[in-house]
Design a protein around this motif. Structure first.
Motif, mmCIF file in Angstrom:
data_model
loop_
_atom_site.group_PDB
_atom_site.id
_atom_site.type_symbol
_atom_site.label_atom_id
_atom_site.label_comp_id
_atom_site.label_asym_id
_atom_site.label_seq_id
_atom_site.Cartn_x
_atom_site.Cartn_y
_atom_site.Cartn_z
ATOM 1 N N THR A 1 -13.348 -9.583 43.418
ATOM 2 C CA THR A 1 -13.121 -8.168 43.696
ATOM 3 C C THR A 1 -13.460 -7.391 42.436
ATOM 4 O OG1 THR A 1 -11.349 -8.697 45.247
ATOM 5 C CG2 THR A 1 -11.411 -6.454 44.377
ATOM 6 N N ARG B 1 -16.682 -3.162 49.482
ATOM 7 C CA ARG B 1 -16.257 -4.363 48.761
ATOM 8 C C ARG B 1 -15.670 -3.999 47.396
ATOM 9 N NH1 ARG B 1 -18.868 -9.183 48.929
ATOM 10 N NH2 ARG B 1 -17.274 -9.685 47.389
ATOM 11 N N LEU C 1 -22.439 -9.698 45.414
ATOM 12 C CA LEU C 1 -21.307 -9.516 46.318
ATOM 13 C C LEU C 1 -21.366 -10.507 47.484
ATOM 14 C CD1 LEU C 1 -21.142 -5.610 46.472
ATOM 15 C CD2 LEU C 1 -19.824 -7.150 45.021
ATOM 16 N N PRO D 1 -18.222 -13.929 47.315
ATOM 17 C CA PRO D 1 -17.381 -13.019 48.108
ATOM 18 C C PRO D 1 -15.913 -12.978 47.704
ATOM 19 C CG PRO D 1 -17.830 -15.021 49.338
ATOM 20 C CD PRO D 1 -18.668 -15.085 48.084
ATOM 21 N N HIS E 1 -21.183 -3.010 51.549
ATOM 22 C CA HIS E 1 -21.098 -3.344 50.123
ATOM 23 C C HIS E 1 -20.214 -2.351 49.383
ATOM 24 C CE1 HIS E 1 -23.836 -6.435 50.931
ATOM 25 N NE2 HIS E 1 -24.821 -6.140 50.118
#
Length: 193
Positions: free
Chosen positions: A73, A112, A66, A70, A109
């Motif tokens: 998704t 995310r 992650l 970045p 995290h």
């Protein structure tokens, strides 16, 4: 790759390509590794798929996927498996894992990921997921075709529609708004999509 969870460093080349494309990756287990722990008469979709999803999420966190990529998704099915429920355990014990997971980063995290509603939405599961990520990170998921259509329309969709933990605004976000925000092409002119 068989036997490796999502986020294993051997997958970095594909992750780099997905990152370059700002990809949205929807995940879903279909087989679980091993077989020695099978409980006779209990199909893997009952609990093993949830554990597989949990392990994939933890692998993405632990291996730094992650952080290194970045722009990707990830959507975790089944409400993230057990991940939202064990989030505090990951915070407490993350420093003892190899590689270590900083407790302060666990919640970041978890935010995310997106989480779909396939199967976990219920008066007992929904509050855990909402308390960890809020309704803005939850997407409608039918779990079809692994889940037969009659169960989707007769059980899982009505369970979401009638879940007392959700208000109308949260339902609208989960059923439509969050997906349109994540995938803006869905909000465009439906004749051209």
């Amino acid at each position: 790759m068989k036997g490796l969870y999502l986020g294993h460093p051997s997958q970095d080349r594909i992750m780099a390509e997905l990152n370059e494309r700002s990809a949205v990756v929807s995940t879903h287990p279909m087989e679980v590794p091993g077989g020695d722990g099978d409980l006779p008469g209990v199909p893997p979709y009952l609990c093993d798929f949830l554990m597989d999803t949990t392990r994939a999420g933890i692998s993405l966190i632990m291996n730094g996927t992650l952080d290194r990529f970045p722009n990707i998704t990830f959507i975790l099915p089944h409400g993230g498996g057990f991940l939202p429920y064990i989030a505090s355990r990951l915070e407490v014990f993350g420093g003892h894992l190899t590689p270590k997971v900083e407790a302060a980063r666990v919640r970041d995290h978890l935010h995310r990921f997106y989480y779909d509603t396939a199967g976990p939405m219920s008066p007992s599961a929904t509050p855990s997921l909402l308390s960890v990520v809020g309704s803005s990170r939850i997407l409608y998921g039918s779990d079809w075709p692994p889940t037969p259509a009659h169960l989707v329309t007769g059980v899982t969709a009505p369970a979401l529609d009638n879940d007392p933990a959700l208000d109308e605004e949260q339902r609208r976000s989960i059923n439509r708004d969050n997906a349109q925000r994540l995938l803006p092409a869905l909000a465009g002119d439906r004749q051209h999509v």
